[in-house]
Design a protein around this motif. Structure first.
Motif, PDB file in Angstrom:
ATOM      1  N   GLN A  86       5.544   2.032  -6.526  1.00  0.00           N
ATOM      2  CA  GLN A  86       6.125   3.097  -7.336  1.00  0.00           C
ATOM      3  C   GLN A  86       5.037   3.791  -8.159  1.00  0.00           C
ATOM      4  OE1 GLN A  86       9.336   1.360  -9.639  1.00  0.00           O
ATOM      5  NE2 GLN A  86      10.819   2.028  -8.101  1.00  0.00           N
ATOM      6  N   ALA A  87       5.289   5.013  -8.499  1.00  0.00           N
ATOM      7  CA  ALA A  87       4.362   5.757  -9.354  1.00  0.00           C
ATOM      8  C   ALA A  87       4.115   4.974 -10.644  1.00  0.00           C
ATOM      9  CB  ALA A  87       4.926   7.128  -9.666  1.00  0.00           C
ATOM     10  N   VAL A 102       2.876   6.042  -2.410  1.00  0.00           N
ATOM     11  CA  VAL A 102       3.296   5.977  -3.807  1.00  0.00           C
ATOM     12  C   VAL A 102       4.579   6.779  -3.943  1.00  0.00           C
ATOM     13  CG1 VAL A 102       2.646   6.349  -6.204  1.00  0.00           C
ATOM     14  CG2 VAL A 102       0.875   5.834  -4.492  1.00  0.00           C
ATOM     15  N   SER A 103       5.646   6.122  -4.302  1.00  0.00           N
ATOM     16  CA  SER A 103       6.937   6.788  -4.433  1.00  0.00           C
ATOM     17  C   SER A 103       7.142   7.277  -5.861  1.00  0.00           C
ATOM     18  CB  SER A 103       8.063   5.835  -4.043  1.00  0.00           C
ATOM     19  OG  SER A 103       8.113   4.742  -4.929  1.00  0.00           O
ATOM     20  N   SER A 104       7.845   8.405  -5.972  1.00  0.00           N
ATOM     21  CA  SER A 104       8.082   8.984  -7.302  1.00  0.00           C
ATOM     22  C   SER A 104       9.357   8.446  -7.918  1.00  0.00           C
ATOM     23  CB  SER A 104       8.149  10.497  -7.188  1.00  0.00           C
ATOM     24  OG  SER A 104       9.144  10.872  -6.271  1.00  0.00           O
ATOM     25  N   LEU A 128     -11.121  -1.636  -3.754  1.00  0.00           N
ATOM     26  CA  LEU A 128     -10.718  -0.459  -4.505  1.00  0.00           C
ATOM     27  C   LEU A 128      -9.472  -0.831  -5.296  1.00  0.00           C
ATOM     28  CD1 LEU A 128     -11.438   2.520  -5.024  1.00  0.00           C
ATOM     29  CD2 LEU A 128      -9.670   3.119  -3.353  1.00  0.00           C
ATOM     30  N   GLN A 129      -9.644  -0.999  -6.598  1.00  0.00           N
ATOM     31  CA  GLN A 129      -8.518  -1.244  -7.489  1.00  0.00           C
ATOM     32  C   GLN A 129      -7.946   0.104  -7.912  1.00  0.00           C
ATOM     33  OE1 GLN A 129      -7.088  -4.215  -8.559  1.00  0.00           O
ATOM     34  NE2 GLN A 129      -5.534  -2.883  -9.457  1.00  0.00           N
ATOM     35  N   MET A 130      -6.678   0.306  -7.611  1.00  0.00           N
ATOM     36  CA  MET A 130      -6.032   1.585  -7.896  1.00  0.00           C
ATOM     37  C   MET A 130      -4.923   1.358  -8.903  1.00  0.00           C
ATOM     38  SD  MET A 130      -5.883   3.169  -4.042  1.00  0.00           S
ATOM     39  CE  MET A 130      -4.754   1.926  -3.445  1.00  0.00           C
ATOM     40  N   ASN A 131      -5.083   1.927 -10.092  1.00  0.00           N
ATOM     41  CA  ASN A 131      -4.092   1.818 -11.160  1.00  0.00           C
ATOM     42  C   ASN A 131      -3.482   3.179 -11.451  1.00  0.00           C
ATOM     43  OD1 ASN A 131      -4.804  -0.919 -11.438  1.00  0.00           O
ATOM     44  ND2 ASN A 131      -6.384  -0.430 -12.948  1.00  0.00           N
ATOM     45  N   SER A 132      -2.377   3.165 -12.158  1.00  0.00           N
ATOM     46  CA  SER A 132      -1.687   4.413 -12.541  1.00  0.00           C
ATOM     47  C   SER A 132      -1.531   5.333 -11.332  1.00  0.00           C
ATOM     48  CB  SER A 132      -2.463   5.122 -13.653  1.00  0.00           C
ATOM     49  OG  SER A 132      -2.599   4.286 -14.777  1.00  0.00           O
ATOM     50  N   LEU A 133      -1.053   4.776 -10.250  1.00  0.00           N
ATOM     51  CA  LEU A 133      -0.950   5.537  -9.009  1.00  0.00           C
ATOM     52  C   LEU A 133       0.047   6.677  -9.124  1.00  0.00           C
ATOM     53  CD1 LEU A 133      -1.263   2.598  -6.522  1.00  0.00           C
ATOM     54  CD2 LEU A 133      -2.660   4.668  -6.458  1.00  0.00           C
ATOM     55  N   LYS A 134      -0.255   7.767  -8.437  1.00  0.00           N
ATOM     56  CA  LYS A 134       0.565   8.961  -8.434  1.00  0.00           C
ATOM     57  C   LYS A 134       1.018   9.251  -6.997  1.00  0.00           C
ATOM     58  CE  LYS A 134      -2.361  10.924 -12.079  1.00  0.00           C
ATOM     59  NZ  LYS A 134      -3.216  12.075 -12.463  1.00  0.00           N
ATOM     60  N   ASP A 153      -1.519  10.365  -4.549  1.00  0.00           N
ATOM     61  CA  ASP A 153      -2.482   9.407  -4.014  1.00  0.00           C
ATOM     62  C   ASP A 153      -2.051   8.868  -2.648  1.00  0.00           C
ATOM     63  OD1 ASP A 153      -2.805   8.135  -7.334  1.00  0.00           O
ATOM     64  OD2 ASP A 153      -4.268   9.396  -6.277  1.00  0.00           O
ATOM     65  N   THR A 154      -0.845   9.203  -2.226  1.00  0.00           N
ATOM     66  CA  THR A 154      -0.359   8.764  -0.926  1.00  0.00           C
ATOM     67  C   THR A 154      -1.255   9.289   0.185  1.00  0.00           C
ATOM     68  OG1 THR A 154       1.942   8.635  -1.667  1.00  0.00           O
ATOM     69  CG2 THR A 154       1.559   8.911   0.705  1.00  0.00           C
ATOM     70  N   ALA A 155      -1.735   8.373   1.013  1.00  0.00           N
ATOM     71  CA  ALA A 155      -2.658   8.742   2.090  1.00  0.00           C
ATOM     72  C   ALA A 155      -2.976   7.504   2.915  1.00  0.00           C
ATOM     73  CB  ALA A 155      -3.957   9.309   1.510  1.00  0.00           C
ATOM     74  N   VAL A 156      -3.651   7.729   4.021  1.00  0.00           N
ATOM     75  CA  VAL A 156      -4.301   6.632   4.730  1.00  0.00           C
ATOM     76  C   VAL A 156      -5.689   6.475   4.117  1.00  0.00           C
ATOM     77  CG1 VAL A 156      -5.193   5.801   6.934  1.00  0.00           C
ATOM     78  CG2 VAL A 156      -3.011   7.042   6.847  1.00  0.00           C
ATOM     79  N   TYR A 157      -6.000   5.280   3.683  1.00  0.00           N
ATOM     80  CA  TYR A 157      -7.284   5.004   3.041  1.00  0.00           C
ATOM     81  C   TYR A 157      -8.215   4.316   4.029  1.00  0.00           C
ATOM     82  CZ  TYR A 157      -5.627   6.419  -1.526  1.00  0.00           C
ATOM     83  OH  TYR A 157      -5.168   7.159  -2.586  1.00  0.00           O
TER      84      TYR A 157
END
Length: 121
Positions: free
Chosen positions: A13-14, A119-121, A80-86, A89-93
């Motif tokens: 989730q966002a 990342v869902s809103s 890659l630590q990803m915080n506060s995702l939006k 930011d949804t993508a293939v990494y």
């Protein structure tokens, strides 16, 4: 040749967090900089973050303060630590490694298969 294998993607989730991991194998002595890229459908792959063998880092502006790239040279790993995702930011990494130094955006020599982050809103 170098093989790169990513793990840790998924749905969040966002506002949430995820940590991506990547292990390198093969001719790892040739690796200098490691990094992460991402791509959404119908758009170019974009550079996200990079790290030198000594731990110096660089980030694209949109992830600064939210994402952290780290590296464990003994384990041939990059994270890659990803915080506060939006949602954006949804993508293939993609995990990537390069024989050259320099932490700017450019095409790297070696690439993983990619892993989905949603990342869902």
């Amino acid at each position: 040749q170098v093989q790169l294998d990513e793990s840790g993607g998924g749905l969040v989730q966002a506002g949430g967090s995820l940590r991506l991991s990547c292990v390198a194998s093969g001719s790892i002595s040739s690796i200098n900089v490691m990094g992460w890229f991402r791509q959404v459908p119908r758009k170019q792959r974009e550079w996200v973050a990079a790290i030198s063998p000594g731990g110096v880092t660089n980030y694209r502006d949109s992830v600064k303060g939210r994402f952290t790239i780290t590296r464990d040279n003994a384990k041939n790993m990059v994270y890659l630590q990803m915080n506060s995702l939006k949602p954006e930011d949804t993508a293939v990494y993609y995990c990537a490694a390069d024989r050259l130094s320099g932490l700017g955006s450019r095409w790297y020599d070696y690439w993983g298969q990619g892993i989905q982050v949603t990342v869902s809103s």
